[in-house]
Design a protein around this motif. Structure first.
Motif, PDB file in Angstrom:
ATOM      1  N   VAL A 199       0.823  -1.216   0.000  1.00  0.00           N
ATOM      2  CA  VAL A 199       0.000   0.000   0.000  1.00  0.00           C
ATOM      3  C   VAL A 199       0.855   1.264   0.000  1.00  0.00           C
ATOM      4  N   LEU A 200       1.982   1.251   0.724  1.00  0.00           N
ATOM      5  CA  LEU A 200       2.836   2.442   0.785  1.00  0.00           C
ATOM      6  C   LEU A 200       3.438   2.758  -0.581  1.00  0.00           C
ATOM      7  N   THR A 201       3.993   1.732  -1.230  1.00  0.00           N
ATOM      8  CA  THR A 201       4.590   1.925  -2.555  1.00  0.00           C
ATOM      9  C   THR A 201       3.533   2.365  -3.563  1.00  0.00           C
ATOM     10  N   LYS A 202       2.413   1.668  -3.549  1.00  0.00           N
ATOM     11  CA  LYS A 202       1.310   2.001  -4.457  1.00  0.00           C
ATOM     12  C   LYS A 202       0.866   3.448  -4.284  1.00  0.00           C
ATOM     13  N   SER A 203       0.676   3.846  -3.036  1.00  0.00           N
ATOM     14  CA  SER A 203       0.166   5.198  -2.757  1.00  0.00           C
ATOM     15  C   SER A 203       1.148   6.263  -3.195  1.00  0.00           C
ATOM     16  N   SER A 220       5.074  13.618   3.426  1.00  0.00           N
ATOM     17  CA  SER A 220       4.778  14.487   4.567  1.00  0.00           C
ATOM     18  C   SER A 220       3.284  14.605   4.848  1.00  0.00           C
ATOM     19  N   ILE A 221       2.436  14.082   3.961  1.00  0.00           N
ATOM     20  CA  ILE A 221       0.999  14.300   4.138  1.00  0.00           C
ATOM     21  C   ILE A 221       0.507  13.633   5.425  1.00  0.00           C
ATOM     22  N   GLN A 222      -0.507  14.243   6.030  1.00  0.00           N
ATOM     23  CA  GLN A 222      -1.003  13.781   7.326  1.00  0.00           C
ATOM     24  C   GLN A 222      -2.483  13.447   7.260  1.00  0.00           C
ATOM     25  N   GLU A 223      -2.954  12.745   8.303  1.00  0.00           N
ATOM     26  CA  GLU A 223      -4.367  12.383   8.362  1.00  0.00           C
ATOM     27  C   GLU A 223      -5.224  13.656   8.296  1.00  0.00           C
ATOM     28  N   GLY A 224      -6.337  13.536   7.593  1.00  0.00           N
ATOM     29  CA  GLY A 224      -7.222  14.686   7.447  1.00  0.00           C
ATOM     30  C   GLY A 224      -6.772  15.672   6.390  1.00  0.00           C
ATOM     31  N   CYS A 225      -5.802  15.276   5.539  1.00  0.00           N
ATOM     32  CA  CYS A 225      -5.262  16.224   4.545  1.00  0.00           C
ATOM     33  C   CYS A 225      -6.229  16.454   3.390  1.00  0.00           C
ATOM     34  N   VAL A 226      -7.151  15.517   3.129  1.00  0.00           N
ATOM     35  CA  VAL A 226      -8.083  15.660   2.007  1.00  0.00           C
ATOM     36  C   VAL A 226      -9.284  16.496   2.444  1.00  0.00           C
ATOM     37  N   ILE A 263      -5.544   7.889  -1.026  1.00  0.00           N
ATOM     38  CA  ILE A 263      -5.262   8.433   0.309  1.00  0.00           C
ATOM     39  C   ILE A 263      -6.174   7.789   1.351  1.00  0.00           C
ATOM     40  N   LYS A 264      -7.425   7.511   0.972  1.00  0.00           N
ATOM     41  CA  LYS A 264      -8.342   6.831   1.900  1.00  0.00           C
ATOM     42  C   LYS A 264      -7.821   5.436   2.238  1.00  0.00           C
ATOM     43  N   GLU A 265      -7.377   4.695   1.226  1.00  0.00           N
ATOM     44  CA  GLU A 265      -6.829   3.350   1.445  1.00  0.00           C
ATOM     45  C   GLU A 265      -5.584   3.406   2.328  1.00  0.00           C
ATOM     46  N   LEU A 266      -4.708   4.371   2.046  1.00  0.00           N
ATOM     47  CA  LEU A 266      -3.482   4.533   2.827  1.00  0.00           C
ATOM     48  C   LEU A 266      -3.799   4.881   4.274  1.00  0.00           C
ATOM     49  N   SER A 267      -4.760   5.778   4.469  1.00  0.00           N
ATOM     50  CA  SER A 267      -5.135   6.208   5.811  1.00  0.00           C
ATOM     51  C   SER A 267      -5.670   5.036   6.632  1.00  0.00           C
ATOM     52  N   ASP A 268      -6.515   4.216   6.014  1.00  0.00           N
ATOM     53  CA  ASP A 268      -7.061   3.044   6.705  1.00  0.00           C
ATOM     54  C   ASP A 268      -5.948   2.051   7.049  1.00  0.00           C
ATOM     55  N   PHE A 269      -5.003   1.893   6.116  1.00  0.00           N
ATOM     56  CA  PHE A 269      -3.926   0.909   6.296  1.00  0.00           C
ATOM     57  C   PHE A 269      -3.007   1.273   7.466  1.00  0.00           C
ATOM     58  N   THR A 270      -2.678   2.554   7.611  1.00  0.00           N
ATOM     59  CA  THR A 270      -1.719   2.964   8.648  1.00  0.00           C
ATOM     60  C   THR A 270      -2.384   3.486   9.919  1.00  0.00           C
ATOM     61  N   GLU A 271      -3.712   3.414   9.982  1.00  0.00           N
ATOM     62  CA  GLU A 271      -4.404   3.921  11.169  1.00  0.00           C
ATOM     63  C   GLU A 271      -3.934   3.254  12.462  1.00  0.00           C
TER      64      GLU A 271
END
Length: 512
Positions: A199-203, A220-226, A263-271
């Motif tokens: 997921v990290l590489t893909k994102s 550098s992007i953070q949760e809630g960035c979208v 970004i949604k997929e990444l956020s869920d993955f690293t939550e």
């Protein structure tokens, strides 16, 4: 974000009491400067929040290094200065200790050159390591001579000595960042979207390819960035580190549905990692603790393994040597092809909507010139315009008998001497250093010898020609002869231009 900012420090005058100077939690005279108030990122190791001078035994040399350190803290981010003093400089201090040098003022030009030979031959350090160590010593000498520190008075041979000694200037020149070939780019994006399981590489690949951001900005992007504008457009907030003011600024960058979903997929993955660590960044890994993904390892590990995993090759049948910055160059190329006037993006948007478009302003002029020089000047280019045959002929003579790397060097040198003024469908080669163009605002450029276009602009030019022909037919039917004549002036230059590009698209070599 304090870790990215130069510090606002008190100016040291000749009569300043050094005991009154504070750097973070420390006094100027301390052998350890505690920078924790300025380096607040949780992902930074604790040891990297201190600048240590204990390893410098000689008092005079230590004082010069402190003067340089204090000066640099006022010019660049503290993390960089810490790396200079505690990672790059110790090599030189070791060399001085071995050779009985107890002060910077005792260093001779011969010592300086021998230090570089010692790093190369005895220590066998990597090119990057040697170049940075050399650069730090150079800076101490050059700046010290201006500031009146206790440094040698000899003049270093050239301003780019470090690059010359470690041969980095040539490697940087011959390996200039080029856009990803379209067929390779399509394969990269396809496998990233449909096949990649990491997921990290893909994102990272998807976000870079769709925004043109640098990889450090993406990571550098953070949760809630979208977020979403009031009129329904999605954007994300990102920290842009390389601005004209040299300070990081939060900007809003428009994103498409693909990036939003990624970004949604990444956020869920690293939550789970964010909850465990308290970090807000989205690109997190658990390795010796939880930390933000390492930028320096992105190309060597993530991208290289991605290319190998999906067997993505160039037209020579070789695995494609992808680097992260190529996504930025490719993004510029796509903007150009979509008839986005780069000059306006770079220079005008700041007056219209700086908050929503300013991330494009970080496209440096050199980056744009590289795109245009490769597009117009490369041996594979298919160009058209009044001077196209003349330009192509001269280029063929220049390139004759040269290797691919030598041709790259020729193109780079030519680009530095030429003027590339971006237009919606090509470039104007007029050099405005000669004064204003005689056509001024009346220029429609297709009839100008300074205008050159390339086959990548063909779809835009063909659409314009089709619309022009329809408009001329309408005017003829209405009997508006004068208006028809005005359109015909443009038509008689645009028609052969499009024709020339069509010939080249069909595999023939004619230009003009």
């Amino acid at each position: 974000m304090a870790t990215n900012l130069a510090l606002q420090l008190q100016v040291i005058e000749p009569d300043t009491d050094l005991n009154s100077i504070m750097i973070g939690n420390s006094n100027y005279n301390d052998d350890v400067w505690d920078l924790r108030p300025f380096i607040t990122a949780k992902s930074t190791k604790e040891s990297q929040k201190y600048i240590r001078f204990e390893y410098i035994a000689d008092v005079d040399m230590k004082e010069t290094v402190k003067q340089y350190t204090y000066y640099k803290l006022g010019k660049t981010k503290p993390q960089t200065v810490q790396n200079y003093i505690n990672s790059s400089l110790p090599m030189f201090i070791e060399y001085c200790s071995l050779n009985g040098i107890h002060s910077f003022s005792d260093v001779t030009l011969e010592d300086y050159l021998n230090f570089n030979l010692w790093m190369k031959n005895d220590k066998k350090v990597a090119v990057g390591t040697g170049n940075i160590s050399c650069h730090v010593v150079e800076e101490i000498i050059r700046i010290g001579q201006i500031k009146g520190w206790n440094v040698p008075t000899f003049h270093l041979p050239k301003t780019d000595t470090a690059n010359q000694l470690w041969n980095t200037k040539k490697s940087m020149k011959t390996n200039k960042t080029k856009p990803i070939p379209e067929d390779v780019f399509d394969k990269i994006l396809y496998h990233a979207v449909h096949d990649e399981k990491d997921v990290l590489t893909k994102s990272g690949i998807i976000i870079q390819s769709q925004t043109g951001l640098r990889i450090n900005e993406v990571l550098s992007i953070q949760e809630g960035c979208v977020k979403r504008t009031s009129d329904g457009y999605d954007y994300m907030e990102v920290t842009l580190g390389k601005t004209e003011k040299g300070e990081p600024i939060i900007h809003k960058v428009f994103i498409n549905e693909l990036v939003k979903n990624t970004i949604k997929e990444l956020s869920d993955f690293t939550e789970p990692l964010r909850k465990e660590s308290g970090l807000k960044e989205l690109f997190l890994v658990k390795y010796n603790g939880i930390r933000v993904l390492n930028v320096t390892q992105w190309n060597a590990n993530r991208l290289t393994h991605f290319i190998e995993r999906w067997d993505i090759r160039n037209n020579k049948g070789e695995l494609y040597p992808l680097t992260s910055h190529q996504f930025r160059a490719t993004f510029v190329r796509e903007l150009i092809k979509r008839k986005v006037p780069i000059a306006m993006i770079m220079k005008q948007y700041s007056h219209v909507s700086i908050e929503m478009t300013a991330h494009y302003l970080t496209l440096q002029e050199e980056e744009v010139k590289e795109i245009y020089s490769d597009m117009i000047l490369s041996p594979e280019s298919k160009i058209a315009g009044l001077r196209a045959k003349e330009i192509k002929g001269k280029l063929d003579d220049l390139f004759h008998g040269k290797t691919e790397d030598e041709i790259d060097d020729v193109i780079t040198d030519l680009a530095k001497t030429m003027s590339f003024n971006p237009l919606p469908t090509g470039v104007c080669l007029y050099d405005f250093r000669r004064g204003n163009c005689t056509d001024g605002d009346g220029c429609f450029f297709y009839n100008c010898p300074n205008y050159i276009t390339e086959v990548q602009f063909y779809p835009v030019l063909k659409d314009e020609l089709d619309l022009l022909e329809k408009e001329m037919t309408r005017l003829k039917e209405l009997g508006h002869e004068r208006e028809w004549q005005k359109q015909y002036i443009k038509y008689k230059y645009l028609k052969p231009l499009v024709g020339s590009l069509e010939v080249q698209l069909n595999g023939k070599e004619s230009v003009g």
